[in-house]
Scaffold this active site. Structure first.
Site, PDB file in Angstrom:
ATOM      1  N   THR A   1      39.122  34.082  36.873  1.00  0.00           N
ATOM      2  CA  THR A   1      38.113  35.016  37.343  1.00  0.00           C
ATOM      3  C   THR A   1      36.931  34.124  37.647  1.00  0.00           C
ATOM      4  OG1 THR A   1      38.951  36.859  36.003  1.00  0.00           O
ATOM      5  CG2 THR A   1      36.610  36.916  36.466  1.00  0.00           C
TER       6      THR A   1
ATOM      7  N   ASN B   1      42.218  38.367  39.258  1.00  0.00           N
ATOM      8  CA  ASN B   1      42.912  38.390  37.969  1.00  0.00           C
ATOM      9  C   ASN B   1      43.431  36.994  37.660  1.00  0.00           C
ATOM     10  OD1 ASN B   1      43.666  39.376  35.539  1.00  0.00           O
ATOM     11  ND2 ASN B   1      45.593  40.233  36.228  1.00  0.00           N
TER      12      ASN B   1
ATOM     13  N   ASP C   1      46.438  44.123  34.616  1.00  0.00           N
ATOM     14  CA  ASP C   1      45.401  44.503  33.633  1.00  0.00           C
ATOM     15  C   ASP C   1      45.635  45.912  33.084  1.00  0.00           C
ATOM     16  OD1 ASP C   1      43.959  42.232  33.254  1.00  0.00           O
ATOM     17  OD2 ASP C   1      42.377  42.708  34.682  1.00  0.00           O
TER      18      ASP C   1
ATOM     19  N   GLY D   1      37.808  34.438  32.336  1.00  0.00           N
ATOM     20  CA  GLY D   1      38.715  34.095  31.239  1.00  0.00           C
ATOM     21  C   GLY D   1      39.342  35.288  30.557  1.00  0.00           C
ATOM     22  N   GLY D   2      39.645  36.351  31.314  1.00  0.00           N
ATOM     23  CA  GLY D   2      40.324  37.505  30.702  1.00  0.00           C
ATOM     24  C   GLY D   2      39.532  37.993  29.495  1.00  0.00           C
TER      25      GLY D   2
ATOM     26  N   SER E   1      39.156  46.376  32.488  1.00  0.00           N
ATOM     27  CA  SER E   1      38.770  44.975  32.657  1.00  0.00           C
ATOM     28  C   SER E   1      38.041  44.485  31.419  1.00  0.00           C
ATOM     29  CB  SER E   1      37.843  44.873  33.871  1.00  0.00           C
ATOM     30  OG  SER E   1      37.273  43.584  33.943  1.00  0.00           O
TER      31      SER E   1
HETATM   32  N1  GLY Z   1      41.249  40.420  35.367  1.00  0.00           N
HETATM   33  C1  GLY Z   1      40.588  40.121  34.171  1.00  0.00           C
HETATM   34  C2  GLY Z   1      39.738  41.244  33.703  1.00  0.00           C
HETATM   35  O1  GLY Z   1      39.308  42.038  34.507  1.00  0.00           O
HETATM   36  O2  GLY Z   1      39.513  41.371  32.533  1.00  0.00           O
END
Ligand code: GLY
Length: 575
Positions: A386, A406, A428, A479-480, A457
């Site tokens: 991201t 993503n 996600d 970083g998710g 998200s």
């Molecule tokens: N794609 C990572 C997030 O939105 O958390």
């Protein structure tokens, strides 16, 4: 007027000094041998600043700021430029979130998250035996309906001062005339095994070889698409030949996004979550991102301690990890798109609720996640990407934006003729509620797939205001799920430990997301004695080389400091 530019890893400039509203900074001390020692300096600029993972995109923003544009104009210019110069995550084929505060007191939270296509179904990623496939991650079926173009255009229309065509000029020029691939981008291209499987290989792997640092990357198809958007606004993307190209690409590869999906896409303007932490105000992103709620809940729990102890101490790790663990249990089970499922916002963001969670924390022992919430299980998974950018202007406005495909390079699918990558944001969702997604997040029914729904998200664009409601800090991350923990730790480092921004960004980080039930730490970042104590308390430590990719700006005396992520590449550019 000069331009202050810094490109990691060689950021240099002046030290922050005392603004009467900014408490004096305290030099940080990190464990011996930590690879990012304290004491580096940030980039300073007197008037305005932009920080992102791409020096060229930060420059595009600063050009707009120098021309008198405001932070929103500059952020939109930066967003489109990133789609050209940082295509692993910068995008027009994905989505994002933008938190805005304006000098006139207005605040906004623009949600331009992708949505599930109309033909999406709850079990679309399960095979005939009910097993989860990788189709939510790679290939045409992985994409949600992109929101980036509509969202950036809406933000500009509502809060900018310049035209879309004006702010898109730097991006169009970079795509049309090309730019020199730097080592950061070259390493990202080298690292993807997804792009070579699809049509984008032609551009990024000419003759089958990854574009090396120093090569010139020219993207004429992307330039044509950007020009269509500049000329026609969002209609240039969501209707007409660009939309037709996207739908044709879908049909070639078994994807399900239709012209109707594209024509119906609409961003949402929401109210930022306004929370407090020890007298500071945070403006954070509400659902469909979990970022603001989870960060608020974590910080509310942490605020119940008068002090968290020294940064990096056993007490500090225990408190911070315990707070994240509890906030993520709620995140994973209670949050989803508020237009589809009820979200208990008031409860999750309340100080009273945080006090009740604090009561579940034993100061001497880690609590296994299964004992806090016995229903969850998980597996560790691969890393992701991201990108976040922060912008402040000379008028007192600030913008925090996080945007993503993503995973790095999204689904890998590149739209033929239109020159851009598509997201794999469908992953996600809880593609199979109760089973981990690619971030190892175990999520529930709240976040199950439904047509038209936004997938939950973790993106956490955040603006911190000081006690006089002036912008102090603008931050966010890639970083998710580590976005939430990484962003909040930079905030904690500045507010609790009074680090300057450079130290706050270089400080070792931790992560806990409830499941997997492990405390992720950075190798070399935790003193051996602290690791021993944490293990003795029952924490299962999971060392990784690097956690989170943050880009941040902080107000200092006489101006701003900007710091791109020292663990990745990037640029802080101001004037
Ligand atoms: N794609 C990572 C997030 O939105 O958390």
């Amino acid at each position: 007027m000069g331009t202050a530019v810094s490109v990691t890893p060689s950021a240099r400039s002046r030290t922050p000094a005392g603004d009467p509203r900014i408490a004096p900074r305290v030099p940080a001390q990190f464990p011996a041998g930590w690879r990012l020692p304290a004491g580096e300096r940030a980039t300073f600029a007197k008037n305005a600043m932009a920080v992102s993972n791409s020096p060229l995109a930060s420059e595009a923003a600063t050009d707009i700021l120098k021309r008198g544009g405001n932070a929103v104009d500059a952020a939109v210019a930066l967003g489109f430029a990133l789609a050209v110069t940082w295509p692993e995550a910068g995008n027009i084929g994905g989505g994002g979130y933008m938190v805005i505060t304006l000098a006139d007191g207005r605040t906004a939270a623009m949600d331009y998250r992708e949505i599930a296509p109309l033909a999406a179904t709850r079990d679309m990623y399960l095979d005939a035996d009910g097993k989860l496939t990788d189709k939510s991650i790679v290939g045409h079926l992985a994409s949600g309906v992109p929101g980036a173009v509509a969202g950036m255009a809406r933000a500009l229309e509502r809060y900018g001062t310049m035209t879309l065509s004006d702010v898109m000029q730097p991006a169009i020029r970079l795509a049309r005339e090309g730019f020199v691939v730097d080592s950061g981008l070259a390493s990202s291209i080298r690292g993807t095994d997804r792009v070579p499987q699809f049509e984008g290989a032609r551009v990024f792997f000419p003759n089958g070889q990854p574009l090396p640092a120093g090569a010139r990357l020219v993207q004429p198809e992307l330039a044509r698409t950007l020009q269509a958007i500049a000329d026609q606004g969002p209609a240039g993307f969501y209707r007409g030949w660009v939309a037709d190209s996207l739908v044709a690409e879908m049909q070639r590869g078994g994807g399900i996004i239709t012209t109707q999906d594209l024509a119906q896409y609409s961003p949402r303007e929401r109210r930022p979550i306004r929370s407090t932490y020890r007298g500071f105000t945070l403006l954070a992103m509400p659902p469909s991102s979990s970022g603001g709620v989870t960060m608020t809940e974590s910080l509310n729990i942490l605020e119940t301690w008068p002090s968290l102890g020294a940064h990096g101490s056993t007490q500090w790790y225990h408190a911070v990890a315990s707070a994240y663990q509890r906030a993520f249990i709620d995140r994973n089970s209670k949050l989803g798109d508020p237009e589809f499922v009820p979200v208990p916002m008031d409860q999750l963001t309340s100080k009273a609720y945080a006090r009740s969670l604090r009561a579940t924390i034993n100061d001497a022992r880690a609590t296994p996640t299964r004992d806090v919430d016995a229903t969850m299980q998980a597996l560790p998974r691969e890393p992701m990407n991201t990108t976040h950018y922060s912008v402040v202007d000379q008028f007192g406005n600030a913008v925090a934006t996080t945007t993503t495909l993503n995973g790095s390079w999204g689904s890998g699918v590149w739209v033929r003729g239109a020159g851009f990558f598509l997201n794999n944001e469908m992953d996600d969702f809880a593609a199979q509620p109760g089973m981990p997604n690619m971030f190892g997040l175990v999520q529930g029914e709240q976040n199950a797939i439904q047509p038209g729904k936004r997938m939950l998200s973790a993106m956490s664009p955040t603006i911190v205001l000081d006690s006089s409601q002036q912008v102090l800090l603008v931050a966010g991350a890639a970083g998710g799920p580590t976005i939430i923990t990484g962003t909040s730790q930079v905030i904690l480092n500045v507010l609790d430990h009074r680090m300057n921004l450079a130290d706050a960004m270089r400080a070792p980080r931790l992560h806990h997301q409830a499941l997997p039930d492990s405390l992720t730490i950075e190798i070399g970042g935790v003193a051996p004695a602290v690791q021993d104590s944490l293990r003795a308390m029952g924490w299962s430590l999971r060392p990784v080389r690097s956690l989170v990719n943050v880009n941040a700006i902080m107000r200092v005396k006489g101006g701003w400091e900007g710091v791109p992520e020292p663990r990745r590449s990037g640029g802080a550019v101001g004037h």
